[in-house]
Design a protein around this motif. Structure first.
Motif, PDB file in Angstrom:
ATOM      1  N   ALA A  19      37.049  39.682  42.416  1.00 24.84           N
ATOM      2  CA  ALA A  19      37.159  41.139  41.464  1.00 24.84           C
ATOM      3  C   ALA A  19      39.062  41.234  41.548  1.00 24.84           C
ATOM      4  O   ALA A  19      39.310  41.206  42.692  1.00 24.84           O
ATOM      5  CB  ALA A  19      35.931  42.286  41.486  1.00 24.84           C
ATOM      6  N   HIS A  20      39.584  41.208  40.213  1.00 25.33           N
ATOM      7  CA  HIS A  20      41.065  41.648  40.353  1.00 25.33           C
ATOM      8  C   HIS A  20      41.372  42.547  38.998  1.00 25.33           C
ATOM      9  O   HIS A  20      41.134  42.795  38.014  1.00 25.33           O
ATOM     10  CB  HIS A  20      41.511  40.395  39.649  1.00 25.33           C
ATOM     11  N   PHE A  21      41.534  44.262  39.581  1.00 25.16           N
ATOM     12  CA  PHE A  21      42.169  44.835  39.069  1.00 25.16           C
ATOM     13  C   PHE A  21      43.507  45.239  39.560  1.00 25.16           C
ATOM     14  O   PHE A  21      44.199  46.479  39.942  1.00 25.16           O
ATOM     15  CB  PHE A  21      40.963  45.835  38.984  1.00 25.16           C
ATOM     16  N   PRO A  22      44.573  44.395  38.534  1.00 25.30           N
ATOM     17  CA  PRO A  22      45.838  44.861  38.915  1.00 25.30           C
ATOM     18  C   PRO A  22      46.144  46.161  37.714  1.00 25.30           C
ATOM     19  O   PRO A  22      47.538  46.577  38.561  1.00 25.30           O
ATOM     20  CB  PRO A  22      46.824  44.192  38.001  1.00 25.30           C
ATOM     21  N   GLU A  23      45.614  46.549  37.568  1.00 21.90           N
ATOM     22  CA  GLU A  23      46.162  47.785  36.761  1.00 21.90           C
ATOM     23  C   GLU A  23      45.515  49.161  37.944  1.00 21.90           C
ATOM     24  O   GLU A  23      46.134  49.880  37.564  1.00 21.90           O
ATOM     25  CB  GLU A  23      45.331  48.593  35.612  1.00 21.90           C
ATOM     26  N   GLN A  24      44.703  48.564  38.531  1.00 25.15           N
ATOM     27  CA  GLN A  24      44.578  49.794  39.529  1.00 25.15           C
ATOM     28  C   GLN A  24      45.013  49.554  40.709  1.00 25.15           C
ATOM     29  O   GLN A  24      45.301  50.546  41.937  1.00 25.15           O
ATOM     30  CB  GLN A  24      42.949  50.119  39.798  1.00 25.15           C
ATOM     31  N   TRP A  76      44.055  46.214  42.856  1.00 26.49           N
ATOM     32  CA  TRP A  76      44.020  45.824  43.938  1.00 26.49           C
ATOM     33  C   TRP A  76      42.640  44.654  43.898  1.00 26.49           C
ATOM     34  O   TRP A  76      43.089  44.404  42.339  1.00 26.49           O
ATOM     35  CB  TRP A  76      42.418  47.273  44.750  1.00 26.49           C
ATOM     36  N   SER A  77      42.539  43.968  45.098  1.00 24.01           N
ATOM     37  CA  SER A  77      41.167  43.160  44.437  1.00 24.01           C
ATOM     38  C   SER A  77      40.427  42.857  45.656  1.00 24.01           C
ATOM     39  O   SER A  77      40.791  42.808  47.050  1.00 24.01           O
ATOM     40  CB  SER A  77      42.395  41.657  44.099  1.00 24.01           C
ATOM     41  N   GLU A  82      48.144  45.642  46.240  1.00 21.01           N
ATOM     42  CA  GLU A  82      49.702  45.419  45.622  1.00 21.01           C
ATOM     43  C   GLU A  82      50.673  45.356  46.008  1.00 21.01           C
ATOM     44  O   GLU A  82      50.938  44.316  46.395  1.00 21.01           O
ATOM     45  CB  GLU A  82      49.797  45.951  43.748  1.00 21.01           C
TER      46      GLU A  82
END
Length: 68
Positions: free
Chosen positions: A23-28, A30-31, A41
């Protein structure tokens, strides 16, 4: 946890960051890697057993140098 062939590095391995993304959540910022590591990040990590790895960006990363 990992179903890849060859298997991804374990969470205890020095190269744990080479595991596949689940799972990848660049807006938050973290991955989640398939070995259970949460990768942030800022290069910090949270391991599946609750241990924290402090951010470890190389010194000077992100600095802009200008030629004179």
């Amino acid at each position: 946890m990992c179903q890849h062939q060859p298997l991804c590095p374990s969470a205890d391995s020095p190269d744990r960051e080479a595991a596949h993304l689940v799972a990848h959540f660049p807006e938050q910022g973290w991955s989640l890697l398939c070995n259970g590591v949460l990768l942030f990040e800022d290069t910090g990590e949270l391991l599946p057993d609750g241990r924290v790895i402090a951010p470890h960006r190389p010194q000077g990363a992100g600095q802009i140098t200008t030629a004179v």
